[in-house]
Design an enzyme around this catalytic site. Structure first.
Site, mmCIF file in Angstrom:
data_model
loop_
_atom_site.group_PDB
_atom_site.id
_atom_site.type_symbol
_atom_site.label_atom_id
_atom_site.label_comp_id
_atom_site.label_asym_id
_atom_site.label_seq_id
_atom_site.Cartn_x
_atom_site.Cartn_y
_atom_site.Cartn_z
ATOM 1 N N GLY A 8 0.821 -1.203 0.000
ATOM 2 C CA GLY A 8 0.000 0.000 0.000
ATOM 3 C C GLY A 8 0.857 1.254 0.000
ATOM 4 O O GLY A 8 0.523 2.259 0.625
ATOM 5 N N GLY A 11 -0.594 4.898 -1.098
ATOM 6 C CA GLY A 11 -1.725 5.493 -0.390
ATOM 7 C C GLY A 11 -1.329 6.698 0.435
ATOM 8 O O GLY A 11 -0.200 7.202 0.364
ATOM 9 N N GLN A 12 -2.264 7.167 1.266
ATOM 10 C CA GLN A 12 -2.070 8.392 2.035
ATOM 11 C C GLN A 12 -0.831 8.321 2.918
ATOM 12 O O GLN A 12 0.010 9.221 2.907
ATOM 13 C CB GLN A 12 -3.295 8.683 2.904
ATOM 14 C CG GLN A 12 -3.176 9.969 3.716
ATOM 15 C CD GLN A 12 -4.223 10.101 4.800
ATOM 16 O OE1 GLN A 12 -4.711 9.103 5.319
ATOM 17 N NE2 GLN A 12 -4.569 11.323 5.136
ATOM 18 N N ASN A 53 -0.778 -7.562 -5.233
ATOM 19 C CA ASN A 53 -2.169 -7.596 -4.781
ATOM 20 C C ASN A 53 -2.137 -8.188 -3.375
ATOM 21 O O ASN A 53 -1.809 -9.355 -3.193
ATOM 22 C CB ASN A 53 -3.016 -8.455 -5.717
ATOM 23 C CG ASN A 53 -4.483 -8.503 -5.298
ATOM 24 O OD1 ASN A 53 -4.846 -8.118 -4.175
ATOM 25 N ND2 ASN A 53 -5.338 -8.986 -6.188
ATOM 26 N N TYR A 142 -14.995 -0.748 8.836
ATOM 27 C CA TYR A 142 -13.594 -0.338 8.990
ATOM 28 C C TYR A 142 -13.128 -0.553 10.419
ATOM 29 O O TYR A 142 -12.068 -1.144 10.668
ATOM 30 C CB TYR A 142 -13.469 1.128 8.591
ATOM 31 C CG TYR A 142 -12.103 1.735 8.796
ATOM 32 C CD1 TYR A 142 -11.043 1.417 7.949
ATOM 33 C CD2 TYR A 142 -11.871 2.660 9.820
ATOM 34 C CE1 TYR A 142 -9.796 1.991 8.120
ATOM 35 C CE2 TYR A 142 -10.624 3.235 9.998
ATOM 36 C CZ TYR A 142 -9.591 2.900 9.150
ATOM 37 O OH TYR A 142 -8.351 3.472 9.320
ATOM 38 N N LYS A 146 -10.349 -3.237 12.165
ATOM 39 C CA LYS A 146 -9.218 -2.776 12.969
ATOM 40 C C LYS A 146 -9.154 -3.510 14.308
ATOM 41 O O LYS A 146 -8.060 -3.862 14.777
ATOM 42 C CB LYS A 146 -9.293 -1.274 13.181
ATOM 43 C CG LYS A 146 -9.045 -0.458 11.913
ATOM 44 C CD LYS A 146 -7.713 -0.796 11.275
ATOM 45 C CE LYS A 146 -7.421 0.011 10.047
ATOM 46 N NZ LYS A 146 -6.147 -0.408 9.378
ATOM 47 N N ILE A 172 -5.400 11.785 10.030
ATOM 48 C CA ILE A 172 -4.068 12.234 9.621
ATOM 49 C C ILE A 172 -4.199 13.343 8.578
ATOM 50 O O ILE A 172 -4.927 13.208 7.592
ATOM 51 C CB ILE A 172 -3.241 11.067 9.073
ATOM 52 C CG1 ILE A 172 -3.014 10.026 10.175
ATOM 53 C CG2 ILE A 172 -1.906 11.557 8.531
ATOM 54 C CD1 ILE A 172 -2.276 8.793 9.721
#
Length: 316
Positions: A8, A11-12, A53, A142, A146, A172
């Site tokens: 990832g 991503g952000q 992936n 979500y 977690k 964030i």
């Protein structure tokens, strides 16, 4: 020297964490796993990259074996509001990617970092100075992924000695990467509108407090928890970390210190508001401070000044 794989990495968090990790451990020692564009600038030139992936365990294992990876940063996730619109995708990515990383880590003796979130808490959780150990009954897919991630990571540590570590990130705020579908994204979007001289339409009510963190602090947390002395860690998955807590009106007032004519109105997004209302106002991060010397550097005032300065520079 560590050999790190970031899953990832576009991503952000990943797009900035990859830069920081390469500055610490060397460009050739940090492999950026990617799945789809958009790609950060100079992504393929900055160091080794591999298409992965995260739902395909053999792809992860192949890269780990190829580069002799000993540390995996698993950042694959579908963020809160987006996952509520596609729960199955949120579950598959949030749970499937982690299970694959943990199984590969078990086989190849890797450490694993997978971020948790304030989304792991729910409306029954104490809202102010939320303790490290408390009730976790999230109301979003979500958040559920977690909580499961925290528990299964502890399970792999307790049963097989896999070095799993994590922090519960608040919202964030970044001056480099755009919002990605999270409930706290308003606190990023508002800066882009402000710097363009445009009115911002806030999706959350005034008085909606949430924990927030500036990206440089988030990157420090992700690095420092993995460098912490394992013998001092009582909690592993996952530590509360925090930097600031504010509502939209407080953020507006701080921006107006720099841009007095900036305007904001409200158009409440029922989904995002319901998610925000189920999350804590602020976290107690004393365990992180005590066990691995965590300390944030930015508050609302210094973060706002730095955000605006960086966005102005990008506009030139």
């Amino acid at each position: 020297m560590k050999k790190i794989l970031i899953i990832g990495s576009t991503g952000q968090i990943g797009s900035e964490l990859s830069i920081k990790l390469r500055s610490i451990y060397g460009e050739s020692n940090v492999v950026c796993g990617y799945f789809a564009p958009p790609f950060p600038e100079n992504f393929f030139e900055a160091g080794p990259t591999e298409e992965i992936n995260a739902l395909e365990k053999e792809q992860i294992a192949s890269v780990v074996k190829k580069y002799n990876i000993d540390t995996i940063y698993n950042l694959a996730a579908i963020l809160s509001a987006t996952a509520e619109k596609n729960p199955k995708l949120g579950w598959d990515v949030g749970v499937g990617s982690l299970m694959n990383c943990l199984d590969v880590a078990k086989e190849y003796k890797c450490s694993v970092f997978t971020p948790s979130s304030i989304g792991a808490f729910g409306p029954e959780t104490p809202r102010d100075k939320t303790p490290q150990d408390t009730i976790q009954r999230p109301k979003t897919v979500y958040g559920i992924t977690k909580v499961l991630g925290e528990l299964i990571s502890d399970y792999y540590f307790q049963h097989w000695g896999i070095d799993t570590r994590s922090v519960r990130f608040p919202g964030i705020i970044s001056n480099l990467t755009p919002p990605g579908g999270g409930t706290t994204d308003y606190a990023v979007e508002i800066f882009y509108k402000a710097i363009k001289g445009e009115k911002f339409v806030c999706p959350l009510k005034a008085g909606t407090f949430m924990d927030m963190m500036y990206m440089p602090d988030a990157l420090d947390a992700a690095v420092n928890i993995m460098e912490a002395d394992a013998s001092k860690l009582i909690h592993r998955n996952a530590f509360n970390v925090t930097a600031m807590s504010f509502d939209p009106e407080m953020l507006l007032a701080e921006i107006r210190k720099h841009l007095p004519n900036f305007q904001m109105t409200y158009e409440i997004d029922p989904l995002k508001q319901s998610i925000a209302d189920s999350w804590p106002n602020s976290l107690d991060d004393s365990c992180a401070k005590n066990e691995w010397n965590w300390q944030s550097k930015f508050n609302l005032e210094t973060m706002t000044a730095d955000m605006l300065a960086n966005l102005r520079e990008k506009q030139k």
